[in-house]
Design a protein around this motif. Structure first.
Motif, PDB file in Angstrom:
ATOM      1  N   ALA A  35       8.951   2.782  -6.160  1.00  0.00           N
ATOM      2  CA  ALA A  35       7.492   2.991  -6.202  1.00  0.00           C
ATOM      3  C   ALA A  35       7.013   3.232  -7.628  1.00  0.00           C
ATOM      4  O   ALA A  35       5.901   2.841  -7.988  1.00  0.00           O
ATOM      5  N   ASN A  36       7.858   3.864  -8.425  1.00  0.00           N
ATOM      6  CA  ASN A  36       7.463   4.163  -9.800  1.00  0.00           C
ATOM      7  C   ASN A  36       7.348   2.926 -10.672  1.00  0.00           C
ATOM      8  O   ASN A  36       6.670   2.958 -11.697  1.00  0.00           O
ATOM      9  N   ILE A  55       0.848  -1.201   0.000  1.00  0.00           N
ATOM     10  CA  ILE A  55       0.000   0.000   0.000  1.00  0.00           C
ATOM     11  C   ILE A  55       0.878   1.243   0.000  1.00  0.00           C
ATOM     12  O   ILE A  55       0.627   2.205  -0.714  1.00  0.00           O
ATOM     13  N   PHE A  56       1.949   1.174   0.788  1.00  0.00           N
ATOM     14  CA  PHE A  56       2.859   2.326   0.860  1.00  0.00           C
ATOM     15  C   PHE A  56       3.524   2.582  -0.493  1.00  0.00           C
ATOM     16  O   PHE A  56       3.485   3.698  -1.013  1.00  0.00           O
ATOM     17  N   TYR A  57       4.102   1.536  -1.072  1.00  0.00           N
ATOM     18  CA  TYR A  57       4.830   1.725  -2.330  1.00  0.00           C
ATOM     19  C   TYR A  57       3.908   1.909  -3.528  1.00  0.00           C
ATOM     20  O   TYR A  57       4.378   2.280  -4.610  1.00  0.00           O
ATOM     21  N   SER A  58       2.617   1.649  -3.345  1.00  0.00           N
ATOM     22  CA  SER A  58       1.682   1.934  -4.431  1.00  0.00           C
ATOM     23  C   SER A  58       1.261   3.400  -4.405  1.00  0.00           C
ATOM     24  O   SER A  58       0.531   3.855  -5.281  1.00  0.00           O
ATOM     25  N   GLY A  59       1.720   4.100  -3.368  1.00  0.00           N
ATOM     26  CA  GLY A  59       1.426   5.538  -3.291  1.00  0.00           C
ATOM     27  C   GLY A  59       0.047   5.827  -2.735  1.00  0.00           C
ATOM     28  O   GLY A  59      -0.474   6.920  -2.917  1.00  0.00           O
ATOM     29  N   PHE A  60      -0.555   4.842  -2.034  1.00  0.00           N
ATOM     30  CA  PHE A  60      -1.891   5.078  -1.486  1.00  0.00           C
ATOM     31  C   PHE A  60      -1.827   5.868  -0.175  1.00  0.00           C
ATOM     32  O   PHE A  60      -2.752   6.592   0.158  1.00  0.00           O
ATOM     33  N   MET A 115       8.251  10.699  -2.063  1.00  0.00           N
ATOM     34  CA  MET A 115       9.277   9.734  -1.681  1.00  0.00           C
ATOM     35  C   MET A 115      10.621  10.170  -2.261  1.00  0.00           C
ATOM     36  O   MET A 115      10.666  10.933  -3.219  1.00  0.00           O
ATOM     37  N   SER A 116      11.674   9.663  -1.664  1.00  0.00           N
ATOM     38  CA  SER A 116      12.981  10.093  -2.151  1.00  0.00           C
ATOM     39  C   SER A 116      13.832   8.888  -2.538  1.00  0.00           C
ATOM     40  O   SER A 116      13.610   7.783  -2.054  1.00  0.00           O
ATOM     41  N   GLY A 117      14.783   9.173  -3.417  1.00  0.00           N
ATOM     42  CA  GLY A 117      15.800   8.189  -3.767  1.00  0.00           C
ATOM     43  C   GLY A 117      15.261   6.875  -4.259  1.00  0.00           C
ATOM     44  O   GLY A 117      14.413   6.813  -5.149  1.00  0.00           O
ATOM     45  N   PHE A 118      15.734   5.826  -3.620  1.00  0.00           N
ATOM     46  CA  PHE A 118      15.394   4.476  -4.058  1.00  0.00           C
ATOM     47  C   PHE A 118      13.893   4.217  -3.943  1.00  0.00           C
ATOM     48  O   PHE A 118      13.297   3.594  -4.826  1.00  0.00           O
TER      49      PHE A 118
END
Lengths: 248, 586
Positions: free
Chosen positions: B531-532, B511-516, B523-526
């Motif tokens: 996430a992209n 959920i976090f890395y999906s940008g929800f 988000m920064s860096g890696f």
């Protein structure tokens, strides 16, 4: 009837540091071998290795049909200790599914299903789900599924656990019938008297070693015991005393 | 061919196990229905708000039905009374109207209800913005009317000034002419006076000569007469005849003397008279010269007056120029609409996504006065668009959650099923078994997936059915990713409780890395990079492109390739883990 021959040659099975070695025997059409040994001796390990669920450490299993060697895995019908069917499927569905998995045609599956259900007296249960069957019926269903693809070698791992006497007798009758049909039967059990009565070959697994029919007969003679059961009881009680002595 | 019977077995087992049906199909479907059915496209409604300080100048109740229909407004006598109700959770906010040059609305809000209060405040702000715009427009309209009138008057004044300047120019010219005329007159007068002075001087000289000549003549004549008389007087003894002659001579001499005296007197009188006239002329000359001085003085005064007039004219012209500049500066405002004056820099939010279904289109033209119906329509439209854009997030949360859960459940059921021993004995069953678990999971996923999509189309009025093939294809791809992830975990862990626990943690991560939770842009860096290329983000992008912008497969090709890559990687992962597990069990 095809002439089949099964040869287990110096098979060593096991897991980790546990080993059962020197398993060697040879069987032909109609032979029934009873594998005995006390709990944890390695009977199931041998059975699992034989059917292909585990890899042998060493040794060979050869299977010939009319003198021609073929892979043994396709010829085995295996009924494990516990139920090994899809619990939410009916008996008939289980037979169909496993028939298909063995590459059988629809007609063959239908024909074999009818025969097996009739042979195992399960026609009334064909539409019942496995979970709704009694333990005995589950075992019959398991046996039926093991036989759906008409295997030449039938392997039964502790098939009588939890079954009443009449059912045990029923299964033994069926095993004998299978033997009469020329099938090779490998059966592991604690029911020594029945093994002695119904099997024409015997294998004892004890302390990581396999003792075949010939060596057992020799030992039996030397121990002056009339029954195999008495002989094995003597062996096991001796083991127990040795264990107790070690603990002291 | 071994896959099909396994799929049949798995699906039948799933369907006949009421627990799995209830847990993984019925309950999720119920949750989905309840969840989506809970959304109100009208937005928030009946929010109790207190207000104090209403007056004729500002009465929010006048606009209640049009702009504040979502509020339930109660008027309070004091702010404290309202706030005490707010603290008793009876009011969401208290609006205190403060009157100054402008009307200020001080909103006391219940910040313990964070979830809803910001939307309430946002809605009030939107309504106030509309009101503010209306009021500003009224003021601006009034100002512009007066301003246009002032500019017209300025124009008239400018015309008057120009006329005055022109008149002054005329007067200056007249003064110039007068000064010139006076100068000419003065010159003429000077010439005349000079000429007269010369004449007077000549006359005086001539008179003096004549008087000298006369005086000399008179003196000589008088002397001769005297001498003649004396001579006559000296004669004695004169005969009669002589005497008579003498007497006659004497008489004649007396007559001549008398005549000469008379002539002399007359001449003197004439000379006196002449002198008088000369004096008169001289006086005139003096006066003339005095007039010349006066002319100079007047001419000087005229010059000064002219100078003043020129100055005035210059000032008038300068004022005129200034008015011109002012006019030029303000002239553009004459054609300006009140809207432009209120919003000199207008930011038009022109949403690119325009829904094709029967819903009100968002307004992007602020120049028109919104009426009550359009305001309600806009608010409703904005709510629906808000929900529409929320839908993909919910959809993907459901997909991710169900994919992981269903695949884990099916995989664990299969891995721990009593039938596994028998299935494993079948030659060449390894890959078909994995494939069967995957396909079965996907087939079970299909029902809730279609249910969610149907709700998206019906409740959220998204054009999903129009692009069902591509949308479903994309969703199945992303579902495949998470189904494979669930399978991977199930094969890796094997224990249901631990798999479920890891799934829960994994869900948070997904959920976090999906940008929800946190926008990927933050988000920064890696993390940003990861996430992209994360399946959730890829699928979300693809879904937006397909549903909101109705683009074809070409537009989502990158996302499809990336999702296929994920599927490939995870499939390899599942095969490797399952293979290792199998190897370990052997």
């Amino acid at each position: 009837m095809e002439n089949v021959e099964l040869t287990v040659d110096s098979l060593c099975v096991g897991q980790g540091s546990f080993r059962v070695s020197s398993i060697s025997f040879s069987m032909r059409n109609g032979d029934i071998i009873g594998i005995v040994g006390h709990s944890g001796s390695g009977k199931s390990t041998f059975i699992k290795t034989f059917v292909g669920l585990k890899k042998p450490i060493s040794g060979k299993i050869r299977y010939t049909v009319n003198g021609k060697e073929v892979p043994v895995s396709g010829a085995i019908g295996f009924s494990p200790q516990d139920n090994s069917l899809f619990p939410f499927l009916t008996v008939e569905e289980n037979l169909t599914i496993f028939g298909k998995l063995h590459g059988m045609s629809k007609d063959s599956i239908r024909r074999n299903t009818e025969e097996l259900l009739s042979w195992l007296d399960m026609e009334n249960c064909r539409g019942k789900k496995i979970i709704h069957l009694s333990g005995g019926m589950q075992k019959r269903a398991d046996l039926a599924v093991s036989l759906i693809h008409d295997p030449k070698i039938i392997v039964l791992d502790e098939p009588f656990n939890g079954l009443d006497i009449s059912l045990q007798q029923f299964i033994w009758r069926q095993i004998r019938l299978l033997s009469e049909q020329g099938k090779i039967v490998i059966i592991s059990s604690h029911m020594l008297s029945d093994i002695q009565k119904n099997c024409n070959m015997l294998g004892l697994i004890e302390k990581g070693m396999y003792y075949g029919t010939a060596s057992l007969a020799y030992a039996l003679r030397r121990s002056q015991n009339s029954s195999l059961e008495a002989f094995l009881e003597q062996v096991f009680s001796k083991d127990l005393e040795e264990d107790k002595a070690k603990k002291r | 061919m071994k896959t099909v019977p396994l799929i049949t077995a798995i699906l039948k087992s799933f369907i006949r196990n009421w627990k799995s049906i209830v847990l993984l199909t019925v309950i999720p479907l119920m949750i989905i229905v309840v969840f989506f059915g809970s959304f109100n496209t009208e937005g928030i409604l009946g929010i109790p708000i207190g207000i104090t300080g209403l007056s004729d100048r500002f009465n929010i109740k006048d606009y209640e039905s049009s702009y504040f229909s979502y509020l339930k407004i109660t008027e309070f006598q004091s702010k404290d009374a309202c706030i005490s109700e707010l603290k008793a959770y009876k009011q969401y906010a208290c609006l205190e109207v403060i009157y100054g040059d402008a009307v200020t609305l001080n909103v006391y809000y219940d910040n313990t209800r964070n979830a809803i209060i910001w939307e309430v405040l946002e809605r009030i702000k939107t309504s106030i913005d509309i009101l503010q715009k209306l009021k500003s427009k009224e003021i601006a309209s009034d100002f512009l009317t007066k301003f246009n009138s002032a500019l017209s008057k300025l124009l008239t004044f400018k015309g008057s000034l120009r006329q005055t300047s022109s008149n002054l120019g005329g007067y200056i010219n007249e003064i110039d002419n007068s000064i010139l005329s006076l100068s000419n007159a003065k010159n003429d007068l000077a010439n005349t006076i000079n000429s007269m002075d010369q004449d007077i001087a000549d006359a005086k000289s001539t008179k003096s000569d004549l008087q000298n000549d006369k005086d000399e003549f008179y003196s000589e004549a008088s002397s001769s007469i005297r001498q003649s008389k004396q001579a006559l007087m000296g004669m004695s003894n004169l005969t009669y005849w002589q005497y008579s002659s003498w007497n006659s001579a004497m008489s004649q001499l007396n007559l001549v003397d008398s005549l000469i005296n008379s002539y002399n007197n007359q001449a003197n009188a004439k000379f006196y008279d002449f002198d008088q006239r000369i004096w008169t002329y001289e006086e005139s000359s003096r006066r003339g010269k005095g007039y010349m001085g006066d002319i100079d003085t007047y001419s000087g005064s005229l010059s000064n007056t002219k100078g003043d007039l020129v100055n005035y004219r210059t000032e008038i012209d300068a004022a005129n120029d200034e008015i011109d500049r002012i006019y030029k500066d303000f002239e553009p405002l004459m054609g300006v609409s009140p809207d432009t004056l209120v919003n000199p820099i207008v930011m038009l939010n022109s949403p690119v996504y325009v829904p094709t279904h029967d819903m009100p289109k968002p307004r992007n033209n602020t120049s028109n006065t919104p009426n009550d119906a359009t305001v309600r329509e806009v608010i409703k439209g904005v709510n629906l668009i808000g929900l529409q854009t929320l839908f993909p997030t919910i959809l993907f949360l459901i997909i991710i959650f169900l994919s992981l859960l269903i695949s884990s459940f099916i995989s664990l059921n299969e891995i721990n099923s009593p039938s596994i021993k028998r299935v494993s004995l079948v030659r060449g069953i390894f890959f078909p078994h994995i494939l069967a678990i995957f396909i079965s999971s996907m087939l079970i996923m299909l029902l809730p997936l279609l249910a969610v999509l149907a709700m998206g189309d019906v409740l959220f009025k998204l054009p999903i059915l129009e692009h069902l093939t591509l949308v479903l294809g994309t969703l199945l791809l992303v579902s495949s990713v998470f189904v494979l992830l669930g399978m991977f975990l199930a094969y890796l862990v094997r224990k249901e409780s631990i798999t479920l626990m890891i799934n829960t943690f994994l869900l948070v991560l997904i959920i976090f890395y999906s940008g929800f939770l946190l926008p990927i842009e933050k988000m920064s860096g890696f993390a940003h990079l990861f996430a992209n290329i994360f399946p959730g983000k890829l699928a979300l992008d693809a879904f937006f492109k397909l549903v909101f912008y109705e683009q074809g497969i070409a537009a989502i090709s990158n996302e499809i390739v990336m999702l296929l890559t994920w599927i490939g990687v995870l499939a390899i992962g599942v095969i490797v883990v399952a293979g290792l597990r199998r190897y370990a069990s052997e």
